[in-house]
Design an enzyme around this catalytic site. Sequence first.
Site, PDB file in Angstrom:
ATOM      1  N   ASP A 290      -5.866   6.360  10.190  1.00 43.41           N
ATOM      2  CA  ASP A 290      -6.234   5.441  11.271  1.00 43.41           C
ATOM      3  C   ASP A 290      -7.188   6.109  12.252  1.00 43.41           C
ATOM      4  O   ASP A 290      -8.168   5.495  12.707  1.00 43.41           O
ATOM      5  CB  ASP A 290      -4.976   4.976  12.016  1.00 43.41           C
ATOM      6  CG  ASP A 290      -4.163   3.982  11.210  1.00 43.41           C
ATOM      7  OD1 ASP A 290      -4.653   3.513  10.164  1.00 43.41           O
ATOM      8  OD2 ASP A 290      -3.019   3.685  11.623  1.00 43.41           O
TER       9      ASP A 290
ATOM     10  N   GLU B  98     -10.927   0.298   4.554  1.00 44.34           N
ATOM     11  CA  GLU B  98     -11.863   1.331   5.000  1.00 44.34           C
ATOM     12  C   GLU B  98     -13.311   0.883   4.869  1.00 44.34           C
ATOM     13  O   GLU B  98     -14.235   1.697   4.929  1.00 44.34           O
ATOM     14  CB  GLU B  98     -11.647   2.621   4.213  1.00 44.34           C
ATOM     15  CG  GLU B  98     -12.020   2.561   2.756  1.00 44.34           C
ATOM     16  CD  GLU B  98     -10.895   2.070   1.851  1.00 44.34           C
ATOM     17  OE1 GLU B  98     -10.949   2.388   0.657  1.00 44.34           O
ATOM     18  OE2 GLU B  98      -9.981   1.373   2.339  1.00 44.34           O
TER      19      GLU B  98
ATOM     20  N   ASP C   2     -18.629   1.857   3.027  1.00 41.98           N
ATOM     21  CA  ASP C   2     -17.284   2.186   2.581  1.00 41.98           C
ATOM     22  C   ASP C   2     -17.048   3.689   2.693  1.00 41.98           C
ATOM     23  O   ASP C   2     -17.886   4.498   2.276  1.00 41.98           O
ATOM     24  CB  ASP C   2     -17.084   1.744   1.129  1.00 41.98           C
ATOM     25  CG  ASP C   2     -15.623   1.820   0.714  1.00 41.98           C
ATOM     26  OD1 ASP C   2     -14.869   0.910   1.079  1.00 41.98           O
ATOM     27  OD2 ASP C   2     -15.257   2.797   0.044  1.00 41.98           O
TER      28      ASP C   2
ATOM     29  N   ASN D 211      -5.788   9.560   3.061  1.00 45.91           N
ATOM     30  CA  ASN D 211      -4.530   8.955   3.488  1.00 45.91           C
ATOM     31  C   ASN D 211      -3.338   9.611   2.802  1.00 45.91           C
ATOM     32  O   ASN D 211      -2.313   9.910   3.431  1.00 45.91           O
ATOM     33  CB  ASN D 211      -4.545   7.461   3.154  1.00 45.91           C
ATOM     34  CG  ASN D 211      -4.623   6.585   4.395  1.00 45.91           C
ATOM     35  OD1 ASN D 211      -4.458   7.059   5.507  1.00 45.91           O
ATOM     36  ND2 ASN D 211      -4.881   5.313   4.198  1.00 45.91           N
TER      37      ASN D 211
ATOM     38  N   HIS E 157      -0.998   8.132   7.085  1.00 47.02           N
ATOM     39  CA  HIS E 157      -1.682   6.942   7.585  1.00 47.02           C
ATOM     40  C   HIS E 157      -2.156   7.091   9.022  1.00 47.02           C
ATOM     41  O   HIS E 157      -3.189   6.524   9.388  1.00 47.02           O
ATOM     42  CB  HIS E 157      -0.768   5.721   7.439  1.00 47.02           C
ATOM     43  CG  HIS E 157      -0.565   5.299   6.012  1.00 47.02           C
ATOM     44  ND1 HIS E 157      -1.548   4.694   5.270  1.00 47.02           N
ATOM     45  CD2 HIS E 157       0.514   5.434   5.195  1.00 47.02           C
ATOM     46  CE1 HIS E 157      -1.091   4.449   4.047  1.00 47.02           C
ATOM     47  NE2 HIS E 157       0.152   4.888   3.970  1.00 47.02           N
TER      48      HIS E 157
END
Length: 323
Positions: free
Chosen positions: A200, A227, A183, A191, A196
């Site tokens: 990404d 994530e 994770d 973010n 975003h």
Amino acid sequence: MTNKQVSFGNISHRTPIMLIADDQPLVVRQIYEVFQDDFHIFMASDGAQCVEMANELLPDIILLDINMPHLDGFQVCEKIKENVITSHIPVIFITSNIDEADEVKGFEVGGVDFIRKPINPTIMWARVQSHAQIKRQSDLLRRLALIDGLTGVSNRYQFDEQLLTDWLSCAREKNSLALLMIDADNFKQLNDTYGHQAGDKFLKVLAEKVATCAHRPGDLVARYGGEEFACILPNTDLAGALKVAEDIRTLIEQTVVCLETSRDQISAIKTTVSIGLHCLVPDRKDQPDVLIKSADQALYQAKALGKNQICIFEHEHIKQASN
């Protein structure tokens, strides 16, 4: 990336598995001599054994005698096609006597072809190779449909399918199976701060780095959700899995991701990952969910202990790995 979910060459280069179900040793020997250089070949002597072996081996093709003890070929084929795990395996019936009604029944229960006894090696080879090629192409299309569109690694569906396959395989061979749950630390903050699109891009880089460390043909990296990533390591003991986990943790810690934060500014971002690890020899009586649950518990503990570390679920306890 070199691991199997994004490199499809191994689908065609992997030696396929053939399961022969026939109670006549002479017929089995004839088939073996024709295909011994093209397939890994396994044999079942009755229908019930064929169903059991199909579930364990997940062969690429099954050659199935119609007249067998316990379960006949039609009953065996029905059971194979009813099981979602084995339903995609092509079944070719082998028989010495068949009429039109039997042929219709064979196709109705899911068979793809018939081979008549006495066996003609040339005809049999051509028919089997044709169906094996169709399955290879089908497998390729299925795998293309099981890729995460953002990161290029496997998606959750492929993860679930592969974990079950590796679970059964390692249980059969009594080999270790390891799972890493990975994770990204502080991803929500990234973010919220950079947007975003930046998030990404970071996930793409993260997936690439994880796949670089899990690079054996049998390893699989998947985006588990958001994530979070998962890494399946078949035939891997605890020491080997811990090395892969530490390679991933170290590489991510050292990675700098350049993110465009405004029209005129690029920010160099660094982050870390937390990893939960569980390694065991699967038992066919259990389900692979036990592996996921344990690795997840270890991941939560790694987060609670301050992130950027590895925790191992071992003997019903979770321990911190030394970095």
